[in-house]
Each structure stands twice: as C-alpha cells, then as structure tokens.
Design a protein around this motif. Structure first.
Motif, short mmCIF file in Angstrom:
data_model
loop_
_atom_site.label_atom_id
_atom_site.label_comp_id
_atom_site.label_asym_id
_atom_site.label_seq_id
_atom_site.Cartn_x
_atom_site.Cartn_y
_atom_site.Cartn_z
N VAL A 144 76.68 75.03 41.93
CA VAL A 144 75.36 75.24 42.55
C VAL A 144 75.19 74.19 43.64
O VAL A 144 75.99 73.27 43.77
CB VAL A 144 74.21 75.11 41.52
CG1 VAL A 144 74.32 76.17 40.44
CG2 VAL A 144 74.17 73.70 40.92
N SER A 145 74.14 74.32 44.44
CA SER A 145 73.85 73.31 45.46
C SER A 145 73.26 72.07 44.81
O SER A 145 72.76 72.11 43.68
CB SER A 145 72.86 73.86 46.48
OG SER A 145 71.58 74.03 45.88
N ARG A 146 73.32 70.95 45.55
CA ARG A 146 72.72 69.71 45.02
C ARG A 146 71.22 69.87 44.83
O ARG A 146 70.65 69.33 43.89
CB ARG A 146 73.03 68.54 45.96
CG ARG A 146 74.36 67.88 45.65
CD ARG A 146 74.62 66.68 46.52
NE ARG A 146 74.97 67.05 47.88
CZ ARG A 146 75.28 66.19 48.83
NH1 ARG A 146 75.27 64.89 48.57
NH2 ARG A 146 75.60 66.59 50.04
N ALA A 147 70.57 70.62 45.73
CA ALA A 147 69.12 70.83 45.60
C ALA A 147 68.80 71.58 44.31
O ALA A 147 67.85 71.24 43.58
CB ALA A 147 68.59 71.60 46.80
N THR A 148 69.60 72.59 43.99
CA THR A 148 69.38 73.36 42.76
C THR A 148 69.63 72.48 41.54
O THR A 148 68.88 72.51 40.55
CB THR A 148 70.31 74.59 42.71
OG1 THR A 148 69.98 75.45 43.80
CG2 THR A 148 70.15 75.35 41.40
N ALA A 149 70.69 71.67 41.59
CA ALA A 149 70.99 70.77 40.48
C ALA A 149 69.86 69.78 40.27
O ALA A 149 69.46 69.50 39.13
CB ALA A 149 72.30 70.03 40.75
N ALA A 150 69.31 69.25 41.37
CA ALA A 150 68.21 68.29 41.25
C ALA A 150 66.99 68.94 40.63
O ALA A 150 66.32 68.35 39.77
CB ALA A 150 67.87 67.73 42.63
N ARG A 151 66.67 70.19 41.04
CA ARG A 151 65.51 70.88 40.47
C ARG A 151 65.71 71.14 38.98
O ARG A 151 64.78 70.97 38.19
CB ARG A 151 65.27 72.20 41.21
CG ARG A 151 64.70 72.04 42.61
CD ARG A 151 64.11 73.35 43.13
NE ARG A 151 65.13 74.39 43.24
CZ ARG A 151 65.87 74.60 44.32
NH1 ARG A 151 65.73 73.81 45.37
NH2 ARG A 151 66.77 75.58 44.35
N ALA A 152 66.90 71.53 38.62
CA ALA A 152 67.17 71.83 37.20
C ALA A 152 67.09 70.58 36.34
O ALA A 152 66.55 70.61 35.23
CB ALA A 152 68.55 72.47 37.07
N LEU A 153 67.61 69.47 36.84
CA LEU A 153 67.66 68.25 36.04
C LEU A 153 66.33 67.51 36.01
O LEU A 153 66.04 66.80 35.05
CB LEU A 153 68.74 67.32 36.58
CG LEU A 153 70.18 67.84 36.44
CD1 LEU A 153 71.15 66.92 37.16
CD2 LEU A 153 70.57 67.97 34.98
N ASN A 154 65.51 67.69 37.06
CA ASN A 154 64.26 66.93 37.15
C ASN A 154 63.03 67.79 36.91
O ASN A 154 61.90 67.33 37.07
CB ASN A 154 64.15 66.24 38.52
CG ASN A 154 65.24 65.21 38.70
OD1 ASN A 154 65.53 64.44 37.79
ND2 ASN A 154 65.87 65.20 39.87
N SER A 155 63.24 69.06 36.54
CA SER A 155 62.15 69.94 36.11
C SER A 155 61.07 70.13 37.15
O SER A 155 59.87 70.00 36.88
CB SER A 155 61.52 69.40 34.81
OG SER A 155 62.47 69.33 33.79
#
Length: 340
Positions: free
Chosen positions: A17-28
């Motif tokens: 996934v993109s870093r932006a998607t990963a950040a959203r998933a991990l930081n809710s």
C-alpha cells in the motif's frame, strides 16, 4: 550488525500500500478499508514496527499527558509558570506538552485541536480572548478537565487561577500620584487580552480617584515584546508635553521602556519615574532598581496544576476560582515631583 528498526515505508511496501494509506491505518484517521487496514497492521506486527503503538496509545488516551497553552513562552512570566506546571506534572507521573499561542486566537485554536487529537487528559490554558471561546466551551461540553490561567472567559464554568490585575495597577498609579505625578503614561498591550483590560481599568480608576482626567495622549499601545515596547515608548515621550511617569503592564514592556529611555537620553528617576507590572530578574540589577507590582508567580502555575490533577484524579467539586493579591515593591525608579 544490529537490524535497523522497521519504518513506515517498510510497512507500506510489505503490505503493498502507499505510505499515506499505511499511516491512516496505523494511526486511525481517515478512511481505510477493513481488509487493507488489517493487512497493514499484520505487516507492522511482523516487521516489529513500533511507531504505531505510540500513536495509538496517544489517541486512546493511554499515556499520561496534559497540555498547556500559554500566551508567549518567551515571556519570563509564562516561562516560569510552564516550569512549575512541569515539575508538579512530573511528580504526578504525567508528561507535559507546552504550546505558545503568541497571543493569536487562530494559533490557540489550532494548537488545542492538534492536542485534542492526541486524547490528552486535561488542559491548562491562558486564553487570548474571552469573546471567541467556542473551542474552550467544547472542552467543557466534552468533560475534558480545563483550568484557565492568568485570564478568565465570561460564561465558561471551570477552574481558574489569576491575580488581582486591576488592584495591582491601581496600587502603582496611586503610588505615583502620591509622589506628585499628574501626567502618568501607560504602556499597554491589546485590550482584547483580559489582563490588559484589567490593568487599564486599574490605571483609569486610580487617575479619576486622584482627581486626574484620563488622557488618551498618555497611553501608548504595543505588542508585548521588547522591540515593540521600545518604539511605543519613543512615540509616547516624543510628544511636546510627555508624561513625567510611566506605568508598563508587563516585564517585557518594562525592559523595552528602559532601552528606549537610554536611547533618548532620558534619566530614571531624574527625568521620568517608572513602575512596571511584573517583577523580573534585571529589575534589581539596574541602577536605579525598578519599582514593580509583583505577582506571586511561583504560586500561580502550581495552583493551576493542583486544580487540574484534582480533576484528573476524579474529585467531584464545584469549579474553583483562585485570585492572588499583588504587592508593590518600592525601589529606586520613582522620584517625588511637587508639580505634574
């Protein structure tokens, strides 16, 4: 060789996934599909990624952190308050995040919103304005512990800690009048700020009580910085008939006035008398030493922190309003003047 800690980029690549998607998933925050979010979390767990755990703990209010938003951390008054709050927070096993609004409402609102997103447990705030206070009202509505410091806001029911600003200013002006001064200048900041309005009121009421009609030509408005106070003082004392005494509403303005007088060749107290609101370290290192209205600054921050931690501990009690008295410390910067 020790393996490098996994980064957000590593997690994103592993989960495809993109870093932006990963950040959203991990930081809710934001939207991420359930299947994608789970894939990202699995990747983070497998790679031993730790950043998300701190962010999640912050967002879930699992870390003991309080927030403090003050007017200007460069002001010695606020710097001392921040120090004392941090000491008491540490003693209660809390950490402190400090922000400076720089007396700008927009910055105060932005800071508070940013800190709220971290689910911080409670706040100590020196509000820039008592008119636009929707952000503070929202804290009360959401039952977030709030203590107002140095200023109050009309219509908000919460703990507060401040001093008798009007009474302190009145003491200063009454003292100058008793020393024979009639043309008493005022160096003040924006009246949008609660403390500025109260000190202006004390100045005006003391003049009227002393039989002196307030004169707008005796007032110079400045931002609360040394540089702006220098310019405001020079404007005030460049008049054809300048004041014989000056009252400044905080220590940064007092320092600016001192530098302006030096630049203009004006001698204290021979040419002009000076009284400042707020004591400061250099006040006793100058010649002469500066007469000031002193606040019990060592008690203000501790009192605010105590009130906040009482709320955080679950104590149920009515809101408490603490108002400290001020003291006039007479030194050598005021001379007697038979005629104003």
């Amino acid at each position: 060789m020790a393996q490098k800690p996994a980064t957000l980029k590593d997690v994103a690549a592993f989960a495809n996934v993109s870093r932006a998607t990963a950040a959203r998933a991990l930081n809710s925050y934001g939207y991420v599909g359930d299947e994608t979010a789970q894939r990202v979390r699995d990747a983070a767990e497998k790679l031993g990624y730790r950043g998300n755990r701190l962010a999640q703990a912050l967002r879930n209010g699992q870390l003991p952190i309080i927030g403090c938003i003050l007017g200007d951390i460069q002001n010695p008054f606020f710097a001392r308050i921040a120090h004392d709050i941090e000491v008491l927070a540490r003693g209660n096993r809390y950490n402190l995040i400090i922000g400076s609004s720089e007396e700008q409402l927009e910055q105060e609102v932005s800071l508070l919103a940013s800190l709220q997103s971290l689910s911080i447990r409670g706040f100590i705030v020196a509000p820039t304005s008592d008119e636009n206070n929707f952000h503070l009202r929202r804290l009360i509505e959401e039952n977030v512990p709030l203590v107002l410091i140095d200023r109050v806001v009309q219509g908000i029911e919460c703990d507060s800690v401040l001093v008798d600003n009007e009474g302190g200013a009145r003491k200063a002006i009454e003292y100058l009048i008793s020393m024979g001064h009639r043309r008493i200048g005022l160096l003040q900041d924006d009246t949008r700020i609660f403390t500025s309005r109260e000190r202006l009121s004390g100045y005006q009421h003391a003049l009227v009580a002393g039989g002196i009609t307030p004169d707008d030509r005796m007032i110079s408005v400045s931002q609360s910085t040394v540089e702006h106070a220098i310019d405001a003082t020079i404007r005030l004392f460049s008049q054809k008939v300048p004041p014989t005494a000056l009252f400044t509403v905080d220590s940064l303005m007092t320092q600016g006035a001192l530098l302006a007088f030096r630049a203009m060749g004006i001698s204290i107290p021979h040419d002009v008398s000076l009284v400042g609101f707020d004591d400061f370290n250099l006040a006793t290192f100058t010649d002469p030493q500066i007469t000031v209205v002193a606040q019990p600054v060592s008690e203000i921050g501790l009192a605010a922190a105590r009130l906040l931690f009482e709320k955080l501990s679950g104590q149920s009690r009515p809101s408490e309003q603490i108002r400290f008295e001020t003291r006039l410390l007479v030194r050598g910067s005021v001379s007697r003047r038979p005629e104003g």
